[in-house]
Design a protein around this motif. Structure first.
Motif, PDB file in Angstrom:
ATOM      1  N   LEU A 189       1.071  -2.718   4.394  1.00 39.03           N
ATOM      2  CA  LEU A 189       0.114  -2.751   3.563  1.00 39.03           C
ATOM      3  C   LEU A 189       0.099  -1.230   2.518  1.00 39.03           C
ATOM      4  N   HIS A 190       0.708  -1.079   1.605  1.00 43.94           N
ATOM      5  CA  HIS A 190       0.329  -0.072   0.474  1.00 43.94           C
ATOM      6  C   HIS A 190      -0.797   0.193  -0.231  1.00 43.94           C
ATOM      7  N   ILE A 191      -1.545   0.883   0.270  1.00 47.41           N
ATOM      8  CA  ILE A 191      -3.263   1.216  -1.135  1.00 47.41           C
ATOM      9  C   ILE A 191      -3.092   2.437  -1.382  1.00 47.41           C
ATOM     10  N   TYR A 192      -3.296   2.776  -2.634  1.00 44.29           N
ATOM     11  CA  TYR A 192      -3.617   3.369  -3.150  1.00 44.29           C
ATOM     12  C   TYR A 192      -5.018   3.634  -3.942  1.00 44.29           C
ATOM     13  N   GLY A 193      -5.633   4.915  -3.292  1.00 42.64           N
ATOM     14  CA  GLY A 193      -7.164   4.901  -3.575  1.00 42.64           C
ATOM     15  C   GLY A 193      -7.942   6.101  -4.625  1.00 42.64           C
ATOM     16  N   ASP A 194      -8.779   6.174  -4.795  1.00 39.59           N
ATOM     17  CA  ASP A 194      -9.318   7.354  -5.864  1.00 39.59           C
ATOM     18  C   ASP A 194     -10.508   8.476  -4.019  1.00 39.59           C
ATOM     19  N   SER A 195      -9.579   9.883  -4.251  1.00 35.01           N
ATOM     20  CA  SER A 195      -9.994  10.572  -2.847  1.00 35.01           C
ATOM     21  C   SER A 195     -11.452  10.709  -2.808  1.00 35.01           C
ATOM     22  N   THR A 196     -12.335  10.796  -3.836  1.00 34.78           N
ATOM     23  CA  THR A 196     -13.803  10.844  -3.957  1.00 34.78           C
ATOM     24  C   THR A 196     -14.245   9.878  -3.882  1.00 34.78           C
ATOM     25  N   ARG A 197     -13.504   8.212  -4.182  1.00 35.42           N
ATOM     26  CA  ARG A 197     -14.227   7.185  -4.097  1.00 35.42           C
ATOM     27  C   ARG A 197     -14.888   6.486  -2.627  1.00 35.42           C
ATOM     28  N   PHE A 198     -13.092   6.451  -2.233  1.00 34.17           N
ATOM     29  CA  PHE A 198     -12.727   5.748  -1.301  1.00 34.17           C
ATOM     30  C   PHE A 198     -13.055   5.829   0.070  1.00 34.17           C
ATOM     31  N   ALA A 199     -13.497   5.208   0.772  1.00 39.39           N
ATOM     32  CA  ALA A 199     -14.018   5.047   2.054  1.00 39.39           C
ATOM     33  C   ALA A 199     -12.834   4.566   3.477  1.00 39.39           C
ATOM     34  N   ALA A 200     -12.044   5.792   4.025  1.00 38.76           N
ATOM     35  CA  ALA A 200     -11.455   4.785   4.942  1.00 38.76           C
ATOM     36  C   ALA A 200     -11.680   3.926   6.386  1.00 38.76           C
ATOM     37  N   LYS A 201     -13.297   4.599   6.603  1.00 41.25           N
ATOM     38  CA  LYS A 201     -13.731   4.211   7.819  1.00 41.25           C
ATOM     39  C   LYS A 201     -14.172   2.782   8.207  1.00 41.25           C
ATOM     40  N   PRO A 202     -14.704   1.962   7.201  1.00 41.17           N
ATOM     41  CA  PRO A 202     -15.137   0.744   7.071  1.00 41.17           C
ATOM     42  C   PRO A 202     -13.510  -0.823   6.994  1.00 41.17           C
ATOM     43  N   LEU A 203     -12.693  -0.129   6.953  1.00 40.67           N
ATOM     44  CA  LEU A 203     -11.275  -0.090   6.038  1.00 40.67           C
ATOM     45  C   LEU A 203     -10.613  -0.348   8.496  1.00 40.67           C
ATOM     46  N   GLU A 204     -10.729   1.090   8.323  1.00 40.89           N
ATOM     47  CA  GLU A 204      -9.786   1.154   9.644  1.00 40.89           C
ATOM     48  C   GLU A 204     -10.597  -0.083  10.932  1.00 40.89           C
ATOM     49  N   LYS A 205     -11.840   0.045  10.452  1.00 39.88           N
ATOM     50  CA  LYS A 205     -12.674  -1.016  11.808  1.00 39.88           C
ATOM     51  C   LYS A 205     -12.960  -2.067  11.325  1.00 39.88           C
ATOM     52  N   HIS A 206     -11.857  -2.922  10.253  1.00 37.29           N
ATOM     53  CA  HIS A 206     -12.353  -4.015  10.073  1.00 37.29           C
ATOM     54  C   HIS A 206     -10.517  -4.248  10.188  1.00 37.29           C
ATOM     55  N   ALA A 207      -9.146  -3.191  10.839  1.00 35.66           N
ATOM     56  CA  ALA A 207      -8.361  -3.231  11.216  1.00 35.66           C
ATOM     57  C   ALA A 207      -8.248  -3.723  12.739  1.00 35.66           C
ATOM     58  N   ALA A 208      -9.088  -2.704  13.059  1.00 36.75           N
ATOM     59  CA  ALA A 208      -8.883  -2.750  14.275  1.00 36.75           C
ATOM     60  C   ALA A 208     -10.081  -4.598  14.720  1.00 36.75           C
ATOM     61  N   SER A 209      -9.849  -5.824  13.915  1.00 35.78           N
ATOM     62  CA  SER A 209     -10.137  -6.780  14.398  1.00 35.78           C
ATOM     63  C   SER A 209      -8.498  -7.460  14.217  1.00 35.78           C
ATOM     64  N   TRP A 210      -7.868  -6.888  14.264  1.00 41.12           N
ATOM     65  CA  TRP A 210      -6.579  -8.104  14.074  1.00 41.12           C
ATOM     66  C   TRP A 210      -5.902  -7.931  14.988  1.00 41.12           C
ATOM     67  N   ARG A 211      -5.486  -9.198  15.672  1.00 42.28           N
ATOM     68  CA  ARG A 211      -5.347  -9.783  16.651  1.00 42.28           C
ATOM     69  C   ARG A 211      -3.856  -9.921  17.430  1.00 42.28           C
ATOM     70  N   GLU A 212      -2.887  -9.883  16.672  1.00 44.85           N
ATOM     71  CA  GLU A 212      -1.272 -10.360  16.590  1.00 44.85           C
ATOM     72  C   GLU A 212      -0.970  -8.688  17.228  1.00 44.85           C
ATOM     73  N   GLY A 213      -1.323  -7.373  17.490  1.00 50.26           N
ATOM     74  CA  GLY A 213      -1.840  -6.204  18.338  1.00 50.26           C
ATOM     75  C   GLY A 213      -2.335  -4.674  17.760  1.00 50.26           C
ATOM     76  N   ARG A 214      -1.984  -3.940  17.166  1.00 52.55           N
ATOM     77  CA  ARG A 214      -2.686  -2.920  17.280  1.00 52.55           C
ATOM     78  C   ARG A 214      -2.800  -2.405  16.028  1.00 52.55           C
ATOM     79  N   ALA A 215      -3.587  -2.634  15.145  1.00 50.61           N
ATOM     80  CA  ALA A 215      -3.348  -2.363  13.787  1.00 50.61           C
ATOM     81  C   ALA A 215      -3.729  -0.653  13.608  1.00 50.61           C
ATOM     82  N   LYS A 216      -2.784   0.024  13.182  1.00 54.34           N
ATOM     83  CA  LYS A 216      -2.390   1.365  12.231  1.00 54.34           C
ATOM     84  C   LYS A 216      -3.365   1.338  10.825  1.00 54.34           C
TER      85      LYS A 216
END
Length: 339
Positions: free
Chosen positions: A295-322
């Motif tokens: 997935l290619h996501i683009y964000g505003d470096s002054t607004r977007f926080a990656a931590k919630p997305l990283e936590k959510h990706a950890a719930s992926w069940r078909e392998g280790r998401a990065k």
């Protein structure tokens, strides 16, 4: 004041808008007197320089207001987000002032003249040859003027680019124009600038926020790949999105490396679940092949926080998401997805 490139542009932006009421009053007084306030020009330049030393600025005629204040990245993708954030921090426009983070279309400029190295060019005599590259959704343009024969190439090209900016605005050129050339040979079938502006307007009208294209190789290929991509895939459409966030999701696949039915359903459900996590960011493409979807996501470096997305990706069940983030104002990470 000595400007440091390491300085956070946000402080310069805050300082600029804090000083703007006084600068505005001085600018209006100068306009009313039809005089140039050189001290004001130096003060404004100093304050824009404090945001970033390579930004350009100008006063101009407004589109709906009497005056416009414009800060421009001058074609530098790395500065586009800064100029846009300056605009986002501006006060609400009113009848007197409006604010833009890129130069706006000023077609009336083509009624005047331009002079370079003693060569005077009547801009109304500029002519444009243009051809649509359909896969890229861009017009390749060649510009001609009888006076070009007396100008060095760099001045011809500069005037060609300036004229396109006056016709279409800075972002319009970035999004809808491909190659730009200037010729000393008269062009068969060349047209006035208004015809090019009309063609670009018609092209832009074919796209909205939900315009996507499916690209890829046949499923029977040795290594089939498929991508779904926003169209047109141009960073000027999202000027403050200067950070790439790549999310890789391994999945259970069929023999050709593409997802089976259950994995395809899970991938779609994961994408649908991202919306609450993308404040200040947007999914602009995904590509699939060899048992992985990126997935290619683009964000505003002054607004977007990656931590919630990283936590959510950890719930992926078909392998280790990065999840990987990188600064990418030119959208180089998805250049291979452009025709």
């Amino acid at each position: 004041m000595i400007f440091s490139r390491r300085r956070d542009p946000s402080s310069g932006i805050r300082d600029f808008w804090a000083a703007w009421p006084g600068l505005r009053a001085r600018a209006e007084a100068a306009f009313a007197a039809k005089e140039v306030d050189h001290d004001l020009v130096r003060e404004v330049s100093k304050r824009v320089d404090a945001i970033h030393g390579d930004l350009e600025w100008e006063f101009s005629k407004g589109r709906t207001a009497q005056h416009a204040f414009i800060v421009s990245a001058a074609g530098d993708p790395a500065l586009r987000a800064i100029a846009h954030r300056w605009q986002l921090a501006a006060p609400a426009p009113d009848a007197t002032w409006e604010y833009h983070g890129a130069r706006q279309a000023e077609p009336e400029m083509l009624d005047g003249a331009f002079e370079a190295d003693g060569v005077r060019v009547q801009l109304a005599d500029l002519r444009y040859g243009f051809a649509l590259d359909e896969p890229r959704h861009e017009y390749d343009v060649v510009v001609y003027h009888p006076a070009f024969v007396s100008m060095p190439e760099q001045h011809r090209l500069r005037l060609a680019y300036l004229s396109l900016t006056w016709l279409l605005g800075e972002d319009g050129v970035e999004i809808w124009i491909g190659t730009i050339d200037a010729t000393v040979a008269e062009l068969d079938g060349a047209l006035p600038g208004a015809a090019l502006a009309e063609a670009v307007s018609a092209l832009a009208g074919q796209f909205d926020e939900d315009s996507w294209a499916v690209l890829g190789t046949p499923e029977t290929a040795p290594v089939p790949r498929v991508a779904t991509v926003q169209q047109p895939l141009k960073p000027a459409r999202r000027p403050s999105y200067d950070t790439h966030i790549g999310v890789t999701l391994p999945f259970r696949a069929t023999g050709n490396g593409l997802p089976d039915r259950d994995s395809l359903h899970a991938l779609r459900a994961f994408e649908d679940s991202l919306a609450p996590l993308l404040d200040g960011a947007e999914l602009i493409a995904h590509e699939t092949g060899e048992n992985v979807r990126t997935l290619h996501i683009y964000g505003d470096s002054t607004r977007f926080a990656a931590k919630p997305l990283e936590k959510h990706a950890a719930s992926w069940r078909e392998g280790r998401a990065k999840v990987r983030t990188s600064t990418d104002p030119s959208w180089e990470r998805v250049r291979h997805l452009r025709p």
